[in-house]
Design an enzyme around this catalytic site. Structure first.
Site, PDB file in Angstrom:
ATOM      1  N   CYS A   2       0.829  -1.199   0.000  1.00  0.00           N
ATOM      2  CA  CYS A   2       0.000   0.000   0.000  1.00  0.00           C
ATOM      3  C   CYS A   2       0.867   1.253   0.000  1.00  0.00           C
ATOM      4  O   CYS A   2       1.949   1.272   0.571  1.00  0.00           O
ATOM      5  CB  CYS A   2      -0.859   0.037   1.250  1.00  0.00           C
ATOM      6  N   ARG A  27       4.937   0.082  -6.208  1.00  0.00           N
ATOM      7  CA  ARG A  27       4.913  -0.681  -4.953  1.00  0.00           C
ATOM      8  C   ARG A  27       3.968  -1.874  -5.042  1.00  0.00           C
ATOM      9  O   ARG A  27       4.057  -2.787  -4.229  1.00  0.00           O
ATOM     10  CB  ARG A  27       4.467   0.228  -3.793  1.00  0.00           C
ATOM     11  N   TRP A  74      -2.975  -2.617  -1.423  1.00  0.00           N
ATOM     12  CA  TRP A  74      -2.634  -4.004  -1.729  1.00  0.00           C
ATOM     13  C   TRP A  74      -3.378  -4.832  -0.684  1.00  0.00           C
ATOM     14  O   TRP A  74      -3.082  -4.752   0.502  1.00  0.00           O
ATOM     15  CB  TRP A  74      -1.123  -4.203  -1.620  1.00  0.00           C
ATOM     16  N   ASN A  98      -1.493   2.435   5.938  1.00  0.00           N
ATOM     17  CA  ASN A  98      -0.600   1.316   5.604  1.00  0.00           C
ATOM     18  C   ASN A  98      -0.349   0.542   6.877  1.00  0.00           C
ATOM     19  O   ASN A  98      -0.125   1.152   7.924  1.00  0.00           O
ATOM     20  CB  ASN A  98       0.758   1.820   5.098  1.00  0.00           C
ATOM     21  N   GLY A  99      -0.324  -0.785   6.799  1.00  0.00           N
ATOM     22  CA  GLY A  99      -0.053  -1.590   7.985  1.00  0.00           C
ATOM     23  C   GLY A  99      -1.271  -2.406   8.352  1.00  0.00           C
ATOM     24  O   GLY A  99      -2.184  -2.584   7.549  1.00  0.00           O
ATOM     25  N   GLU A 473      17.076 -18.361  -7.591  1.00  0.00           N
ATOM     26  CA  GLU A 473      16.758 -16.991  -8.017  1.00  0.00           C
ATOM     27  C   GLU A 473      16.286 -16.965  -9.475  1.00  0.00           C
ATOM     28  O   GLU A 473      15.345 -16.241  -9.813  1.00  0.00           O
ATOM     29  CB  GLU A 473      17.996 -16.098  -7.809  1.00  0.00           C
ATOM     30  N   LYS A 477      12.723 -15.488 -10.564  1.00  0.00           N
ATOM     31  CA  LYS A 477      12.582 -14.393 -11.524  1.00  0.00           C
ATOM     32  C   LYS A 477      11.589 -14.782 -12.606  1.00  0.00           C
ATOM     33  O   LYS A 477      10.728 -14.011 -12.981  1.00  0.00           O
ATOM     34  CB  LYS A 477      13.961 -14.091 -12.127  1.00  0.00           C
ATOM     35  N   GLU A 480       7.851 -15.141 -11.095  1.00  0.00           N
ATOM     36  CA  GLU A 480       7.148 -13.954 -10.598  1.00  0.00           C
ATOM     37  C   GLU A 480       6.690 -13.022 -11.714  1.00  0.00           C
ATOM     38  O   GLU A 480       5.686 -12.345 -11.569  1.00  0.00           O
ATOM     39  CB  GLU A 480       7.951 -13.207  -9.533  1.00  0.00           C
ATOM     40  N   HIS A 496      16.898 -37.309  -5.975  1.00  0.00           N
ATOM     41  CA  HIS A 496      16.268 -37.616  -4.681  1.00  0.00           C
ATOM     42  C   HIS A 496      14.788 -37.263  -4.692  1.00  0.00           C
ATOM     43  O   HIS A 496      14.169 -37.171  -3.631  1.00  0.00           O
ATOM     44  CB  HIS A 496      17.011 -36.890  -3.563  1.00  0.00           C
ATOM     45  N   LYS A 595       6.234  -4.269  -4.281  1.00  0.00           N
ATOM     46  CA  LYS A 595       7.672  -3.989  -4.285  1.00  0.00           C
ATOM     47  C   LYS A 595       8.233  -3.981  -2.876  1.00  0.00           C
ATOM     48  O   LYS A 595       9.343  -4.415  -2.628  1.00  0.00           O
ATOM     49  CB  LYS A 595       7.916  -2.641  -4.965  1.00  0.00           C
TER      50      LYS A 595
END
Ligand code: M6R
Length: 600
Positions: A2, A27, A74, A98-99, A473, A477, A480, A496, A595
């Site tokens: 947010c 964000r 968000w 926010n929060g 990673e 990438k 996402e 395995h 973000k």
């Protein structure tokens, strides 16, 4: 996550609010709204979806005001729809938040019993109702706000606007960051400096439990009991260029291409900071590194470097797990917290936890004034510049550069190398910007590979040593931004279990640098190739020269160095980018992602 904006001015602030919201779109959000105060009272306009939906609505309303707040949400509590979008308003007060308000259910129950009607599923909506409750008791706006704050539990940043006090805009911080700014045209607030208009030339981050009361020409800072706090603002100049994609189609593409420069800058600044480090690597028993997501993979790669090069034992933790496993931290140890944004809630909470255990703490952050930078005992900055694309690219390689530089320095402090060995590692570091530029010339080939993933359902990435976390990673990438299912594995682990996922034509990216593990990595490649996988091997010329003709290859620049993951990362970023482009996803703002992840 947010984002908050707010402005109070002598001119119409609606364009400033919209520009601020546009600046913080990066964000991540799923609805947006603004509230203003004018002769008609409080007016709230909000829309589900992209900011353009709100802009379209506002273009019909022609709203004007000197004071207002805005928000990109968000979703956490309640679906991403219009009713749950912020601002949340009563007749008397509008709030952006926010929060998370942890005791919202109790408050909501009590407010309902007092006759307040709720129209959303959010935790936030209790705040305006609570403030209204105290206004109805005859309290002033400021007193009602303070009274409401005393009842709230959780972490939050708030922008608050009162119908009957349109000369003021209030900003509150507890746990979530909030910055206020001042310039010749007025004052404003934002969840980060990106939210601030171009005319702002002074800023101040609020500290815990501070309330800022802004007017068009000045502000007053108090604690929640009304005690005035005196603190001066710092000079600020907005990095407007970060908002532009310039000649690139996406921020992510621009940021991938900035890496030769960001690696060079980060290397230069980190080398300069080494003599100021407030601890002695030679006395350190253990290093603990804590981070989330891509930053966590940077930490995992660094574990190989610190242990192999500097013979310094390293524990690496995902921040959201760290506190809950009651870690045994060495008293002669150092805990490092890595975060691009410097605001990731789990990483910040882990830092605070380590602090309570008496650990020496350090941050590696890209945002110099972030909470992690301010709360750790020292910090090193990655000089990647503002990273707007949700997928971390240049910030990741900048983190690796800081960590690699630290590992080489630690090795020399701990007398682990001869002069010649240390000199060679320094040369490797110095070569990185040029080699990164070389890696970018592979874009045409990476584009071809990325586009070829368009019809795949799954993709796998395998590697050994420091290239194992890089495989994780690479998979992150790709998934996402393209929404393709992708997984990374230690190459030796496939048999395995994961090898059962291999079927005809499934792409497997094999990270095969020329090092002592090459033969073993290629043997693992053979195992999946034998089961029909489409193997794409990334390596230097010598790694690739004897491969069978049906194996696809991508030849990286020659660089036989522990730091080669930095170059391989660039190739994997380009492949993911072009796969996403081919699939037509929102590359810079992929669905559901934020973000800066400011909730735990
Ligand atoms: O700001 P941080 O580095 O603390 O963020 C950590 C993760 O949220 C972040 O790396 C995330 O995984 C990115 N989307 C990766 O591209």
């Amino acid at each position: 996550m947010c984002g908050i904006v707010g402005a109070i001015n002598h001119h119409n602030i609606v364009p400033d609010l919209l520009q601020g919201l546009s600046n913080i779109e990066y964000r991540g959000y799923d609805s947006a709204g603004i509230a203003i105060a004018n002769q008609a009272g409080l007016i709230t306009v909000k829309r589900q979806g992209k900011l353009q939906c709100l802009r379209d609505q506002l273009s019909q309303n022609k709203l004007r005001s000197y004071v207002g707040i805005g928000h990109t949400r968000w979703a956490t509590h309640g679906k991403p729809n219009e009713a749950n979008a912020h601002p949340h308003s009563t007749a008397e007060v509008s709030v952006v938040h926010n929060g998370i308000i942890e005791n919202y259910l109790t408050l909501r129950q009590w407010l309902c019993a007092e006759g307040f009607n709720f129209s959303s599923d959010t935790d936030t909506e209790v705040i305006p109702h609570l403030i209204s409750y105290f206004l109805h008791q005859g309290e002033s706006p400021r007193a009602a706000l303070c009274h409401a704050l005393s009842k709230l539990e959780g972490a939050f940043a708030l922008g608050v606007l009162f119908r009957d006090d349109p000369e003021h805009l209030y900003a509150v911080r507890r746990g979530s960051p909030l910055v206020i700014g001042q310039g010749d045209q007025g004052l404003c607030l934002g969840s980060d400096t990106m939210a601030l208009p171009a005319y702002i030339d002074r800023i101040m981050y609020l500290e815990e439990d501070e309330i800022a009361c802004l007017s068009a020409d000045s502000f007053e800072l108090t604690d929640q009991h009304g005690k005035v706090i005196t603190r001066t603002m710092q000079a600020f100049s907005a990095d407007q260029s970060a908002q532009q994609t310039h000649t690139h189609q996406h921020h992510m593409h621009r940021e991938i291409h900035q890496q030769p420069e960001t690696i060079r800058d980060t290397l230069r600044h980190t080398r300069r900071s080494l003599s100021d480090l407030p601890f002695d690597f030679n006395r350190l028993e253990r290093l603990h590194i804590v981070a989330c997501g891509t930053s966590y993979y940077a930490a995992m790669i660094a574990k190989y470097w610190f242990e192999q090069i500097a013979r310094l034992p390293v524990d690496v933790d995902i921040a959201s797990e760290f506190r809950y496993r009651a870690p045994l931290l060495s008293q002669q140890g150092l805990s490092l917290f890595i975060s691009q944004s410097g605001e990731t809630a789990d990483t910040l909470a882990a830092l605070r936890y380590a602090d309570t255990l008496g650990q020496k703490t350090g941050g590696i952050v890209n945002v110099a004034q972030s909470s992690i930078a301010r709360e750790s005992r020292f910090h090193l900055q990655t000089h990647a510049g503002a990273e707007i694309g949700v997928a971390s690219t240049k910030a990741f390689t900048a983190q690796l550069v800081v960590l690699a530089t630290l590992a080489v320095y630690a090795a020399s402090c701990r007398n682990q190398h001869t002069f010649t060995e240390n000199y060679q590692l320094q040369l490797d570091l110095t070569a990185l910007p040029g080699l990164a530029a070389h890696a970018l010339t592979l874009e045409g080939h990476c584009k071809h590979i990325g586009q070829s993933l368009k019809n795949c359902k799954n993709a796998f990435f395998i590697g050994r040593g420091a290239h194992f976390p890089l495989a994780l990673e690479g998979a992150l990438k790709l998934k996402e931004i393209s929404y393709l299912h992708a997984e990374g594995f230690g190459a030796g682990e496939l048999k395995h279990g994961p090898i059962s996922l291999i079927e005809q034509g499934v792409p497997v990216f094999v990270l095969a640098p020329k090092n002592q593990l090459l033969e073993k990595t290629l043997a693992n490649m053979e195992e999946v190739a034998a089961r029909g996988a489409r193997c794409i091997v990334l390596g230097e010329q010598q790694s690739l020269q004897n491969l069978p003709a049906h194996i696809e290859t991508l030849q990286l620049p020659e660089f036989e160095s522990p730091f080669s993951p930095i170059l391989y990362a660039i190739a994997l970023q380009l492949i993911a980018y072009h796969a996403a482009l081919a699939l037509g996803t929102d590359v810079d703002q992929p669905r559901n992602l934020a973000k800066s992840v400011t909730v735990e």
